[in-house]
Design an enzyme around this catalytic site. Structure first.
Site, PDB file in Angstrom:
ATOM      1  N   LYS A   1      50.552  27.006  33.600  1.00  0.00           N
ATOM      2  CA  LYS A   1      50.240  25.855  34.478  1.00  0.00           C
ATOM      3  C   LYS A   1      50.924  25.710  35.599  1.00  0.00           C
ATOM      4  O   LYS A   1      50.573  25.045  36.696  1.00  0.00           O
ATOM      5  CB  LYS A   1      50.235  24.626  33.408  1.00  0.00           C
TER       6      LYS A   1
ATOM      7  N   HIS B   1      38.440   0.221  38.675  1.00  0.00           N
ATOM      8  CA  HIS B   1      37.804   0.991  39.703  1.00  0.00           C
ATOM      9  C   HIS B   1      38.707   1.064  40.876  1.00  0.00           C
ATOM     10  O   HIS B   1      39.465   0.149  41.068  1.00  0.00           O
ATOM     11  CB  HIS B   1      36.511   0.049  40.107  1.00  0.00           C
TER      12      HIS B   1
HETATM   13  P1  NAD Z   1      38.773  34.079  25.142  1.00  0.00           P
HETATM   14  O1  NAD Z   1      38.171  34.455  23.890  1.00  0.00           O
HETATM   15  O2  NAD Z   1      38.765  32.719  25.603  1.00  0.00           O
HETATM   16  O3  NAD Z   1      38.135  35.211  26.176  1.00  0.00           O
HETATM   17  C1  NAD Z   1      38.179  36.523  26.033  1.00  0.00           C
HETATM   18  C2  NAD Z   1      36.932  36.912  26.893  1.00  0.00           C
HETATM   19  O4  NAD Z   1      36.819  38.482  26.921  1.00  0.00           O
HETATM   20  C3  NAD Z   1      35.483  36.561  26.026  1.00  0.00           C
HETATM   21  O5  NAD Z   1      34.596  35.972  26.824  1.00  0.00           O
HETATM   22  C4  NAD Z   1      35.003  38.114  25.535  1.00  0.00           C
HETATM   23  O6  NAD Z   1      33.560  38.267  25.435  1.00  0.00           O
HETATM   24  C5  NAD Z   1      35.563  38.932  26.552  1.00  0.00           C
HETATM   25  N1  NAD Z   1      35.734  40.307  26.033  1.00  0.00           N
HETATM   26  C6  NAD Z   1      36.053  40.628  24.950  1.00  0.00           C
HETATM   27  N2  NAD Z   1      36.038  42.123  24.908  1.00  0.00           N
HETATM   28  C7  NAD Z   1      35.712  42.424  26.097  1.00  0.00           C
HETATM   29  C8  NAD Z   1      35.626  43.685  26.750  1.00  0.00           C
HETATM   30  N3  NAD Z   1      35.873  44.965  26.007  1.00  0.00           N
HETATM   31  N4  NAD Z   1      34.950  43.905  27.885  1.00  0.00           N
HETATM   32  C9  NAD Z   1      34.829  42.792  28.824  1.00  0.00           C
HETATM   33  N5  NAD Z   1      35.004  41.262  27.941  1.00  0.00           N
HETATM   34  C10 NAD Z   1      35.416  41.420  26.840  1.00  0.00           C
HETATM   35  O7  NAD Z   1      40.252  34.666  25.085  1.00  0.00           O
HETATM   36  P2  NAD Z   1      41.547  34.518  26.094  1.00  0.00           P
HETATM   37  O8  NAD Z   1      40.737  34.157  27.338  1.00  0.00           O
HETATM   38  O9  NAD Z   1      41.982  36.090  25.951  1.00  0.00           O
HETATM   39  O10 NAD Z   1      42.127  33.550  25.391  1.00  0.00           O
HETATM   40  C11 NAD Z   1      43.108  33.706  24.119  1.00  0.00           C
HETATM   41  C12 NAD Z   1      43.030  32.727  23.439  1.00  0.00           C
HETATM   42  O11 NAD Z   1      44.198  32.052  24.025  1.00  0.00           O
HETATM   43  C13 NAD Z   1      42.003  31.758  23.327  1.00  0.00           C
HETATM   44  O12 NAD Z   1      41.633  31.402  21.793  1.00  0.00           O
HETATM   45  C14 NAD Z   1      42.163  30.543  24.183  1.00  0.00           C
HETATM   46  O13 NAD Z   1      41.740  29.390  23.406  1.00  0.00           O
HETATM   47  C15 NAD Z   1      43.702  30.462  24.147  1.00  0.00           C
HETATM   48  N6  NAD Z   1      44.196  30.047  25.359  1.00  0.00           N
HETATM   49  C16 NAD Z   1      43.953  28.731  25.614  1.00  0.00           C
HETATM   50  C17 NAD Z   1      44.088  28.265  26.761  1.00  0.00           C
HETATM   51  C18 NAD Z   1      44.052  26.847  27.258  1.00  0.00           C
HETATM   52  O14 NAD Z   1      43.839  25.847  26.207  1.00  0.00           O
HETATM   53  N7  NAD Z   1      43.828  26.493  28.382  1.00  0.00           N
HETATM   54  C19 NAD Z   1      44.658  29.028  27.843  1.00  0.00           C
HETATM   55  C20 NAD Z   1      44.986  30.439  27.455  1.00  0.00           C
HETATM   56  C21 NAD Z   1      44.634  30.803  26.345  1.00  0.00           C
END
Ligand code: NAD
Length: 478
Positions: A58, A451
């Protein structure tokens, strides 16, 4: 000699440290074991969230957005910035300073609450004993009436893209580059991929995201996901769906990728690559085999609805158990467990946990998506209000996005609120409160909003559910 505690918490991330503070507030003699070594070599509290996740990302999102707005956001306001320089090293130092201040803040809170911070690797042994070992071979054993396991999660690794130095990194590595890669590849267009892709694109990288799924942000409401995909594309994020990475090769000058999509096999050359394909619970060796701690599929620790494991007096909270891997979900579980240990009957309402993606505009939601409600056969009504019709959004030059309210067709109870907007992460709190109190869309529609504010878009979306929004033309439901 074995030291005795009312509670030993293993893990000082947002689930563990918050749980420890609540235990101490309730008069329980508490210790918190953690092995995290911060970027500058000293032990640090706060886990991934504070040291290598939510907070540093962030900080960089804020800095990079500041940079982008100075460069491109002023013209409509009559502000001409001229040449704007960038010192990425100073930006990273600023981020590190914020991390140090916040992790130091937890240390202060631990001291103030009388929580003992025990540095080292904790492992649960039978009868709620905890072995703490340190890298130089030292070891001590603690004993507790209650143990809370809160060891968090780690990035998922894939064989097609093993991490390599500064070139192929996970999310933590991508928070510390001191120069802007010209061509940045990201595997995974999920939460982390989009957030880090946004940071480095704003700082000047050409960003390509390779996403295996054919649907963008499958967990989000698809009306908002489709709109955001177009917006991110316009910003310059090249998001390729149905793209499955098959191999990577690091050369002296680049990372060469091969990926497949329905059109065939493609090559992509980038300077740096981030692997952001999800996280897994960090539970290896968390308990000795003699404890017989039960696990679910995927190495999550098995717990009931109150975060109790199969072992009496042993609880697990946060990313190591089922549910979304979100800091605030873990913190609430930590608090509820502390209160249950102290004899109270606290619970967590898993139906109202907000999700946020810190892109620009931000995407935030609570409750069910329209797709999930349809799939479950729940008849619902929908009200959507575009930010273009918000006076405040226009004054801010932030008219991209919408607010969507979904309510149950008969009872009008709000079942989901989805926001694509500047400051959606702040706006969603209003929807969470509404849902926590089981509000109807009519309740929100009858509430007075200041508002001009972005919050009025939530008001108008709730009014639209009954086709009586004021600032747009109401269309009959199709
Ligand atoms: P995510 O699950 O959000 O996204 C991972 C993505 O990678 C998915 O869309 C998936 O389809 C794709 N993917 C998986 N294997 C792949 C491959 N071999 N080739 C291409 N695409 C592939 O996971 P993330 O972004 O790594 O985040 C991890 C965790 O951390 C999540 O649970 C998330 O909620 C948490 N997180 C939350 C926040 C937030 O709240 N803002 C920020 C960062 C992380």
């Amino acid at each position: 000699m074995t030291k005795n505690y009312d509670v030993v918490v293993i893990g000082a991330g947002p689930a563990g440290y918050v749980g420890a503070i609540r235990c101490a507030q309730l008069g329980l003699k508490t210790a918190c074991v953690d092995e995290w070594i911060g970027k500058h070599g000293a032990p640090a509290l706060g886990g991934t969230c504070l040291n290598a996740g939510c907070i540093p990302s962030k900080a960089l999102l804020e800095s990079s957005e500041f940079f982008e707005r100075i460069r491109h956001g002023g013209e409509a306001h009559g502000i001409v910035a001229g040449d704007v320089g960038l010192d990425v090293g100073a930006m990273i130092d600023h981020k590190d300073k914020i991390v140090r201040e916040l992790t130091g803040g937890i240390e202060t809170l631990f001291k103030a609450n009388g929580i003992e911070w025990i540095q080292g690797h904790g492992q649960l042994l039978p009868d709620r004993q905890v072995r703490v070992s340190v890298p130089d071979g030292g070891e001590q054993t603690l004993s507790a009436d209650n143990v809370i396991l809160a060891t968090g999660s780690a990035p998922v690794a894939i064989d097609a893209a093993p991490l390599e130095g500064n070139r192929i990194v996970d999310s933590a590595g991508a928070l510390n580059w001191t120069e802007v890669p010209q061509r940045l590849g990201i595997i995974g267009a999920g939460v982390i991929g989009l957030e880090l892709g946004s940071v480095w694109r704003r700082l000047g990288s050409e960003v390509t995201l390779l996403e295996a799924q054919d649907v963008f942000l499958s967990m989000a409401d698809q009306q908002l996901a489709r709109t955001s995909l177009k917006l991110f594309g316009k910003q310059g994020l090249d998001i390729r769906l149905s793209a499955c990475v098959k191999s990577t090769r690091v050369t002296d000058t680049a990372v060469e990728l091969e990926y497949e999509d329905p059109q065939g096999t493609h090559a992509l050359s980038v300077d740096r690559l981030i692997v952001a394909v999800g996280r897994r619970p960090y539970t290896e060796g968390i308990a000795s085999p003699e404890t017989s701690l039960l696990y679910d599929e995927g190495s999550f620790i098995h717990v009931d609805e109150n975060c109790s494991t199969n072992l009496p007096g042993v609880y697990a909270v946060g990313d190591v158990v089922r549910g979304p891997m979100l800091a605030h979900k873990g913190s609430e579980e930590g608090i509820a467990v502390a209160e249950r240990i102290a004899g109270q009957s606290s619970t967590v309402n898993y139906e109202t946990i907000p999700s946020v993606i810190y892109t620009h505009p931000e995407i935030a939601w609570v409750g069910k998506t329209e797709e999930a409600l349809k799939k479950a056969g729940v008849a619902c009504r929908s009200g959507v209000f575009p930010l273009t019709a918000s006076g405040r959004a226009r004054a801010m030059q932030q008219t991209e996005g919408m607010v969507k309210v979904l309510s149950e067709a008969d009872t009008d109870e709000v079942l989901g609120v989805h926001i694509l907007s500047a400051h959606a992460s702040e706006l969603i709190g209003q929807a969470v409160i509404a849902m926590e109190f089981e509000s109807s869309s009519e309740d929100i529609a009858r509430t007075v909003f200041a508002h001009p504010t972005l919050s009025e878009a939530l008001h108008e979306a709730a009014l639209y559910v009954d086709r009586r929004a004021i600032h747009i033309v109401n269309k009959k439901p199709s």
